[in-house]
Every structure is written in structure tokens, then in C-alpha cells.
Design an enzyme around this catalytic site. Structure first.
Site, PDB file in Angstrom:
ATOM      1  N   PRO A 158       0.799  -1.224   0.000  1.00 56.23           N
ATOM      2  CA  PRO A 158       0.000   0.000   0.000  1.00 56.23           C
ATOM      3  C   PRO A 158       0.835   1.279   0.000  1.00 56.23           C
ATOM      4  O   PRO A 158       1.907   1.345   0.596  1.00 56.23           O
ATOM      5  CB  PRO A 158      -0.796  -0.108   1.311  1.00 56.23           C
ATOM      6  CG  PRO A 158       0.030  -0.971   2.188  1.00 56.23           C
ATOM      7  CD  PRO A 158       0.662  -1.975   1.260  1.00 56.23           C
ATOM      8  N   ASN A 159       0.288   2.252  -0.697  1.00 52.00           N
ATOM      9  CA  ASN A 159       0.827   3.615  -0.795  1.00 52.00           C
ATOM     10  C   ASN A 159       2.049   3.730  -1.700  1.00 52.00           C
ATOM     11  O   ASN A 159       2.513   4.845  -1.967  1.00 52.00           O
ATOM     12  CB  ASN A 159       1.136   4.199   0.598  1.00 52.00           C
ATOM     13  CG  ASN A 159      -0.082   4.176   1.497  1.00 52.00           C
ATOM     14  OD1 ASN A 159      -1.127   4.679   1.116  1.00 52.00           O
ATOM     15  ND2 ASN A 159       0.027   3.568   2.667  1.00 52.00           N
ATOM     16  N   ARG A 163       5.281  10.985  -2.500  1.00 55.87           N
ATOM     17  CA  ARG A 163       5.083  10.609  -1.094  1.00 55.87           C
ATOM     18  C   ARG A 163       6.407  10.741  -0.327  1.00 55.87           C
ATOM     19  O   ARG A 163       7.359   9.989  -0.594  1.00 55.87           O
ATOM     20  CB  ARG A 163       4.616   9.151  -1.046  1.00 55.87           C
ATOM     21  CG  ARG A 163       4.519   8.570   0.324  1.00 55.87           C
ATOM     22  CD  ARG A 163       4.379   7.052   0.268  1.00 55.87           C
ATOM     23  NE  ARG A 163       4.263   6.528   1.608  1.00 55.87           N
ATOM     24  CZ  ARG A 163       4.495   5.278   1.939  1.00 55.87           C
ATOM     25  NH1 ARG A 163       4.844   4.397   1.012  1.00 55.87           N
ATOM     26  NH2 ARG A 163       4.388   4.886   3.181  1.00 55.87           N
ATOM     27  N   HIS A 172      12.862  -2.955   1.040  1.00 57.58           N
ATOM     28  CA  HIS A 172      12.330  -1.657   1.474  1.00 57.58           C
ATOM     29  C   HIS A 172      13.219  -0.562   0.912  1.00 57.58           C
ATOM     30  O   HIS A 172      14.453  -0.688   0.952  1.00 57.58           O
ATOM     31  CB  HIS A 172      12.304  -1.549   3.006  1.00 57.58           C
ATOM     32  CG  HIS A 172      11.453  -2.593   3.629  1.00 57.58           C
ATOM     33  ND1 HIS A 172      10.083  -2.510   3.649  1.00 57.58           N
ATOM     34  CD2 HIS A 172      11.785  -3.768   4.212  1.00 57.58           C
ATOM     35  CE1 HIS A 172       9.596  -3.597   4.234  1.00 57.58           C
ATOM     36  NE2 HIS A 172      10.606  -4.379   4.579  1.00 57.58           N
ATOM     37  N   GLU A 207      12.706  -9.744   0.636  1.00 56.65           N
ATOM     38  CA  GLU A 207      11.964  -8.572   1.130  1.00 56.65           C
ATOM     39  C   GLU A 207      12.780  -7.318   0.821  1.00 56.65           C
ATOM     40  O   GLU A 207      13.989  -7.288   1.090  1.00 56.65           O
ATOM     41  CB  GLU A 207      11.769  -8.739   2.641  1.00 56.65           C
ATOM     42  CG  GLU A 207      11.037  -7.602   3.317  1.00 56.65           C
ATOM     43  CD  GLU A 207      10.941  -7.818   4.844  1.00 56.65           C
ATOM     44  OE1 GLU A 207      11.250  -8.931   5.340  1.00 56.65           O
ATOM     45  OE2 GLU A 207      10.587  -6.863   5.537  1.00 56.65           O
ATOM     46  N   ALA A 266       3.561  -0.985   4.511  1.00 53.10           N
ATOM     47  CA  ALA A 266       3.089  -0.990   5.905  1.00 53.10           C
ATOM     48  C   ALA A 266       2.654  -2.379   6.369  1.00 53.10           C
ATOM     49  O   ALA A 266       2.715  -2.678   7.579  1.00 53.10           O
ATOM     50  CB  ALA A 266       1.942  -0.002   6.063  1.00 53.10           C
ATOM     51  N   ARG A 290      14.277   4.221  11.468  1.00 58.81           N
ATOM     52  CA  ARG A 290      13.022   4.972  11.566  1.00 58.81           C
ATOM     53  C   ARG A 290      12.263   4.609  12.854  1.00 58.81           C
ATOM     54  O   ARG A 290      12.842   4.110  13.798  1.00 58.81           O
ATOM     55  CB  ARG A 290      12.208   4.727  10.294  1.00 58.81           C
ATOM     56  CG  ARG A 290      12.990   5.158   9.034  1.00 58.81           C
ATOM     57  CD  ARG A 290      12.190   4.960   7.781  1.00 58.81           C
ATOM     58  NE  ARG A 290      10.977   5.768   7.793  1.00 58.81           N
ATOM     59  CZ  ARG A 290       9.933   5.555   6.977  1.00 58.81           C
ATOM     60  NH1 ARG A 290       9.983   4.566   6.095  1.00 58.81           N
ATOM     61  NH2 ARG A 290       8.867   6.322   7.045  1.00 58.81           N
ATOM     62  N   TYR A 314      11.552   8.430   0.613  1.00 55.26           N
ATOM     63  CA  TYR A 314      11.399   7.391  -0.412  1.00 55.26           C
ATOM     64  C   TYR A 314      11.992   7.767  -1.771  1.00 55.26           C
ATOM     65  O   TYR A 314      12.022   6.930  -2.673  1.00 55.26           O
ATOM     66  CB  TYR A 314       9.907   7.033  -0.567  1.00 55.26           C
ATOM     67  CG  TYR A 314       9.316   6.467   0.705  1.00 55.26           C
ATOM     68  CD1 TYR A 314       9.783   5.266   1.250  1.00 55.26           C
ATOM     69  CD2 TYR A 314       8.302   7.139   1.387  1.00 55.26           C
ATOM     70  CE1 TYR A 314       9.264   4.756   2.421  1.00 55.26           C
ATOM     71  CE2 TYR A 314       7.762   6.630   2.568  1.00 55.26           C
ATOM     72  CZ  TYR A 314       8.252   5.443   3.080  1.00 55.26           C
ATOM     73  OH  TYR A 314       7.737   4.927   4.244  1.00 55.26           O
ATOM     74  N   ASN A 349       7.972  -5.799  -1.591  1.00 55.29           N
ATOM     75  CA  ASN A 349       8.004  -4.665  -0.662  1.00 55.29           C
ATOM     76  C   ASN A 349       6.597  -4.597  -0.073  1.00 55.29           C
ATOM     77  O   ASN A 349       5.696  -4.016  -0.686  1.00 55.29           O
ATOM     78  CB  ASN A 349       8.368  -3.367  -1.377  1.00 55.29           C
ATOM     79  CG  ASN A 349       8.448  -2.205  -0.395  1.00 55.29           C
ATOM     80  OD1 ASN A 349       8.003  -2.312   0.760  1.00 55.29           O
ATOM     81  ND2 ASN A 349       9.015  -1.093  -0.839  1.00 55.29           N
TER      82      ASN A 349
HETATM   83  C1  DQA Z   1       8.623   0.825   3.146  1.00 55.99           C
HETATM   84  C2  DQA Z   1       8.837   1.000   4.655  1.00 55.99           C
HETATM   85  C3  DQA Z   1       7.552   0.786   5.420  1.00 55.99           C
HETATM   86  O1  DQA Z   1       7.768   0.961   6.810  1.00 55.99           O
HETATM   87  C4  DQA Z   1       6.492   1.774   4.970  1.00 55.99           C
HETATM   88  O2  DQA Z   1       5.268   1.535   5.618  1.00 55.99           O
HETATM   89  C5  DQA Z   1       6.331   1.824   3.502  1.00 55.99           C
HETATM   90  C6  DQA Z   1       7.501   1.706   2.635  1.00 55.99           C
HETATM   91  C7  DQA Z   1       9.884   1.154   2.348  1.00 55.99           C
HETATM   92  O3  DQA Z   1       9.934   0.778   1.171  1.00 55.99           O
HETATM   93  O4  DQA Z   1      10.799   1.812   2.852  1.00 55.99           O
HETATM   94  O5  DQA Z   1       5.236   2.062   2.998  1.00 55.99           O
HETATM   95  O6  DQA Z   1       8.302  -0.527   2.908  1.00 55.99           O
END
Ligand code: DQA
Length: 148
Positions: free
Chosen positions: A11-12, A19, A101, A99, A78, A108, A24, A75
Site C-alpha cells: 500500500p501507498n 510521497r 524496502h 523482502e 506498511a 526509523r 522514499y 516490498n
Molecule cells: C517501506 C517501509 C515501510 O515501513 C512503509 O510503511 C512503507 C515503505 C519502504 O519501502 O521503505 O510504505 O516498505
């Protein structure tokens, strides 16, 4: 047979580029998809690159990967920190998982330090920005090449 990877984004991540760019970066999700396609083409892999804001949809895609792909790069965004269901789906299909990120989640907030996915992943790449996706693809090429 060409090896195929499923690359999943949670998500997002559709908002990448606008964003919180200080965290990011300025690359959009389309830029990430393009980078992945270019890396895969160069390295001789097929990829299926997807993003969703709906957890059930992501779980359905993971289930479908069982017969269609040789590995998963994810990825989970959240959902990394919240979803037992995604972890269970990944475990159920028994494919190797990397995985990824963009940000270094360990620098963080404390709630980002725990991942439900990491214990069942082959490895975790975090903090390398979009390059983490390429590194994950390269890892799979290494594995597939050594299997031949
Ligand atoms: C994320 C890190 C997560 O904590 C966050 O909720 C994201 C992006 C990253 O790519 O750094 O949405 O996965």
C-alpha cells in the site's frame, strides 16, 4: 524455460515520487517498474511487477505465484509490520522470498523495526532505495544460474 519472478508492492507505493520524497526518493512506481524490467531483460529473466492497496488482492497474487513463478520479491510496505496473513501466504506457496524496502526501516520509528516477513524471507534489502529491487533480481539470477 525462462525463470520468472513476481515483484509485489504494497500500500501507498503507488504514490512514490510525491510521497515523502525525503524518505522514499523522487522515483515513481513506474520508474521502479522500468528499472526492474530493464534489469530483468539484461539478465534474461521474466518479471511480473504489481502494486495494490488491497491486502486480499496481494494474498491472491501470492497464491497464484505458486505455479507461475520461481521466486517473489516483495516490498510489503506498511503490511510488513502488521500482516500475519501475508506472511502465511508467502509460507504457504513455499517460494523463495526477498523482502525489499526503499528506506532503512531500522533508522526509523520503532514500529517499523519489526517485520512479519523477514523471518521467512531468504534475505532483506533495506535502505538502498530503488537499487534494492535490482539487487534482489540479481540475487535470483545468481541462484538460478547456480542451479543449472
Ligand atoms: C517501506 C517501509 C515501510 O515501513 C512503509 O510503511 C512503507 C515503505 C519502504 O519501502 O521503505 O510504505 O516498505
Amino acid at each position: 524455460m525462462t525463470c520468472s519472478l513476481l515483484i509485489l508492492n504494497g500500500p501507498n507505493l503507488n504514490l512514490l515520487g510525491t510521497r515523502e520524497p525525503q524518505i522514499y526518493g523522487y522515483e515513481t512506481l513506474n520508474d521502479v517498474a522500468q528499472l526492474c524490467h530493464e534489469a530483468a531483460d539484461t539478465l534474461g529473466l521474466q518479471i511480473d511487477f504489481r502494486q495494490t492497496n488491497h491486502e486480499g488482492e496481494l494474498i491472491d497474487w501470492i497464491h497464484q505465484a505458486r505455479t507461475a513463478h520461481a521466486g517473489i520479491i516483495i516490498n510489503p510496505a506498511a503490511w510488513t509490520h502488521t500482516s500475519v496473513a501475508i506472511r502465511d501466504a508467502l509460507t504457504a506457496v513455499a517460494l523463495p522470498v526477498v523482502e525489499v524496502h526503499l528506506s532503512n526501516v531500522h533508522q526509523r520509528e520503532a514500529f517499523r523495526h519489526h517485520s512479519f516477513v523477514s523471518p521467512i524471507a531468504v534475505g532483506v534489502l533495506c535502505g538502498f532505495g530503488v537499487a534494492g529491487y535490482r539487487m534482489a533480481i540479481e540475487y535470483f539470477v545468481h541462484v538460478f544460474t547456480n542451479k543449472k
